[in-house]
Design a protein around this motif. Sequence first.
Motif, mmCIF file in Angstrom:
data_model
loop_
_atom_site.group_PDB
_atom_site.id
_atom_site.type_symbol
_atom_site.label_atom_id
_atom_site.label_comp_id
_atom_site.label_asym_id
_atom_site.label_seq_id
_atom_site.Cartn_x
_atom_site.Cartn_y
_atom_site.Cartn_z
ATOM 1 N N ALA A 151 -46.399 56.770 -64.646
ATOM 2 C CA ALA A 151 -46.765 57.403 -63.380
ATOM 3 C C ALA A 151 -46.326 58.868 -63.321
ATOM 4 O O ALA A 151 -46.716 59.589 -62.402
ATOM 5 C CB ALA A 151 -46.148 56.629 -62.211
ATOM 6 N N SER A 152 -45.547 59.324 -64.283
ATOM 7 C CA SER A 152 -45.049 60.708 -64.299
ATOM 8 C C SER A 152 -46.082 61.644 -64.897
ATOM 9 O O SER A 152 -46.863 61.255 -65.767
ATOM 10 C CB SER A 152 -43.762 60.787 -65.109
ATOM 11 N N GLU A 153 -46.071 62.880 -64.477
ATOM 12 C CA GLU A 153 -47.008 63.885 -64.976
ATOM 13 C C GLU A 153 -46.353 64.729 -66.069
ATOM 14 O O GLU A 153 -45.193 65.109 -65.946
ATOM 15 C CB GLU A 153 -47.476 64.807 -63.838
ATOM 16 N N PRO A 154 -47.091 65.061 -67.129
ATOM 17 C CA PRO A 154 -46.536 65.852 -68.224
ATOM 18 C C PRO A 154 -46.552 67.347 -67.928
ATOM 19 O O PRO A 154 -47.317 67.827 -67.091
ATOM 20 C CB PRO A 154 -47.489 65.540 -69.381
ATOM 21 N N LEU A 155 -45.723 68.075 -68.638
ATOM 22 C CA LEU A 155 -45.759 69.530 -68.631
ATOM 23 C C LEU A 155 -46.930 69.955 -69.517
ATOM 24 O O LEU A 155 -47.109 69.428 -70.605
ATOM 25 C CB LEU A 155 -44.451 70.084 -69.199
ATOM 26 N N VAL A 156 -47.737 70.880 -69.035
ATOM 27 C CA VAL A 156 -48.913 71.345 -69.780
ATOM 28 C C VAL A 156 -48.729 72.827 -70.096
ATOM 29 O O VAL A 156 -48.321 73.610 -69.234
ATOM 30 C CB VAL A 156 -50.206 71.133 -68.963
ATOM 31 N N PHE A 157 -49.026 73.186 -71.336
ATOM 32 C CA PHE A 157 -48.942 74.585 -71.778
ATOM 33 C C PHE A 157 -50.365 75.065 -72.066
ATOM 34 O O PHE A 157 -51.086 74.450 -72.850
ATOM 35 C CB PHE A 157 -48.069 74.684 -73.031
ATOM 36 N N HIS A 158 -50.770 76.145 -71.412
ATOM 37 C CA HIS A 158 -52.128 76.673 -71.582
ATOM 38 C C HIS A 158 -52.109 78.162 -71.261
ATOM 39 O O HIS A 158 -51.553 78.584 -70.250
ATOM 40 C CB HIS A 158 -53.099 75.947 -70.651
ATOM 41 N N GLY A 159 -52.717 78.957 -72.131
ATOM 42 C CA GLY A 159 -52.783 80.398 -71.879
ATOM 43 C C GLY A 159 -51.420 81.045 -71.778
ATOM 44 O O GLY A 159 -51.223 81.921 -70.936
ATOM 45 N N SER A 160 -50.472 80.589 -72.597
ATOM 46 C CA SER A 160 -49.101 81.113 -72.625
ATOM 47 C C SER A 160 -48.336 80.885 -71.321
ATOM 48 O O SER A 160 -47.393 81.600 -71.015
ATOM 49 C CB SER A 160 -49.098 82.613 -72.970
ATOM 50 N N ARG A 161 -48.767 79.885 -70.544
ATOM 51 C CA ARG A 161 -48.078 79.556 -69.288
ATOM 52 C C ARG A 161 -47.951 78.052 -69.144
ATOM 53 O O ARG A 161 -48.773 77.305 -69.661
ATOM 54 C CB ARG A 161 -48.865 80.081 -68.075
ATOM 55 N N PHE A 162 -46.941 77.622 -68.387
ATOM 56 C CA PHE A 162 -46.819 76.223 -68.023
ATOM 57 C C PHE A 162 -47.745 75.966 -66.844
ATOM 58 O O PHE A 162 -47.840 76.777 -65.927
ATOM 59 C CB PHE A 162 -45.382 75.867 -67.640
ATOM 60 N N ARG A 163 -48.420 74.828 -66.873
ATOM 61 C CA ARG A 163 -49.340 74.460 -65.800
ATOM 62 C C ARG A 163 -49.137 72.993 -65.455
ATOM 63 O O ARG A 163 -48.445 72.268 -66.153
ATOM 64 C CB ARG A 163 -50.777 74.699 -66.240
ATOM 65 N N ARG A 164 -49.793 72.583 -64.389
ATOM 66 C CA ARG A 164 -49.733 71.191 -63.951
ATOM 67 C C ARG A 164 -51.133 70.612 -63.919
ATOM 68 O O ARG A 164 -52.101 71.318 -63.651
ATOM 69 C CB ARG A 164 -49.143 71.100 -62.554
ATOM 70 N N LEU A 165 -51.208 69.312 -64.155
ATOM 71 C CA LEU A 165 -52.471 68.622 -63.974
ATOM 72 C C LEU A 165 -52.716 68.517 -62.476
ATOM 73 O O LEU A 165 -51.781 68.372 -61.691
ATOM 74 C CB LEU A 165 -52.409 67.222 -64.585
ATOM 75 N N GLU A 166 -53.956 68.584 -62.078
ATOM 76 C CA GLU A 166 -54.278 68.494 -60.667
ATOM 77 C C GLU A 166 -55.222 67.335 -60.453
ATOM 78 O O GLU A 166 -56.208 67.175 -61.158
ATOM 79 C CB GLU A 166 -54.938 69.794 -60.194
ATOM 80 N N ASN A 167 -54.915 66.521 -59.469
ATOM 81 C CA ASN A 167 -55.745 65.379 -59.139
ATOM 82 C C ASN A 167 -56.407 65.667 -57.798
ATOM 83 O O ASN A 167 -55.739 65.815 -56.790
ATOM 84 C CB ASN A 167 -54.880 64.118 -59.073
ATOM 85 N N HIS A 168 -57.714 65.723 -57.795
ATOM 86 C CA HIS A 168 -58.465 65.999 -56.570
ATOM 87 C C HIS A 168 -58.946 64.721 -55.898
ATOM 88 O O HIS A 168 -59.907 64.736 -55.151
ATOM 89 C CB HIS A 168 -59.675 66.894 -56.886
ATOM 90 N N GLY A 169 -58.285 63.598 -56.202
ATOM 91 C CA GLY A 169 -58.650 62.352 -55.582
ATOM 92 C C GLY A 169 -59.877 61.688 -56.196
ATOM 93 O O GLY A 169 -60.361 60.694 -55.703
ATOM 94 N N ARG A 170 -60.386 62.250 -57.261
ATOM 95 C CA ARG A 170 -61.529 61.663 -57.951
ATOM 96 C C ARG A 170 -61.035 60.787 -59.084
ATOM 97 O O ARG A 170 -60.073 61.133 -59.761
ATOM 98 C CB ARG A 170 -62.438 62.751 -58.524
ATOM 99 N N ALA A 171 -61.731 59.704 -59.282
ATOM 100 C CA ALA A 171 -61.376 58.839 -60.415
ATOM 101 C C ALA A 171 -61.843 59.503 -61.697
ATOM 102 O O ALA A 171 -62.905 60.097 -61.757
ATOM 103 C CB ALA A 171 -62.057 57.473 -60.253
#
Length: 176
Positions: A151-171
């Motif tokens: 249930a935990s979200e991972p750390l994401v690295f993209h474009g030389s920055r840390f980012r988060r996954l985003e859930n817009h309520g869509r499956a």
Amino acid sequence: MGRGPRPDPATALDTRTLREAFGCFPSGVTAVCGMADGRPTGMAVSSFTSVSLEPPLVSVCLQLSSRTWPRLRESPRLGLSVLGEEQGSVCRALAGPEEERFAEVGWESDDGAVFLHGAVTWYSCTLRAEVPAGDHSIALLQIDRLWTRPASEPLVFHGSRFRRLENHGRAAEPAA
């Protein structure tokens, strides 16, 4: 599938251009850690991937210039910790001076493998092979045990920055 404009062509295939292109692909961040000389030793890598289910194998890529990997490869067990979305500071600590990497990082050891608190998944691994690959080495690791917090979200690295996954309520679409 829509057709948009083509990406700009690269004028030269140099290190900067490659780093920029590789940065277009998001990756997770994994800590590779073990005990060396009685102390926790580790580093962060963004080149971690699953390899095989039978036997259970993963791989990480490590720079040949690393001073940490030669010490880690001697450990009978390695701990891989997939960092969680709140662990950007842990990743930065693991990129800092070796003697300070674990000063503010919660960790525990099991049979020589070192695991970081707050991670999404822990893998206890044994080094099975190393393959030379340009300025890196590919380490093939066999998973002996694992612990996960799905249930935990991972750390994401993209474009030389840390980012988060985003859930817009869509499956999400199921994988094929």
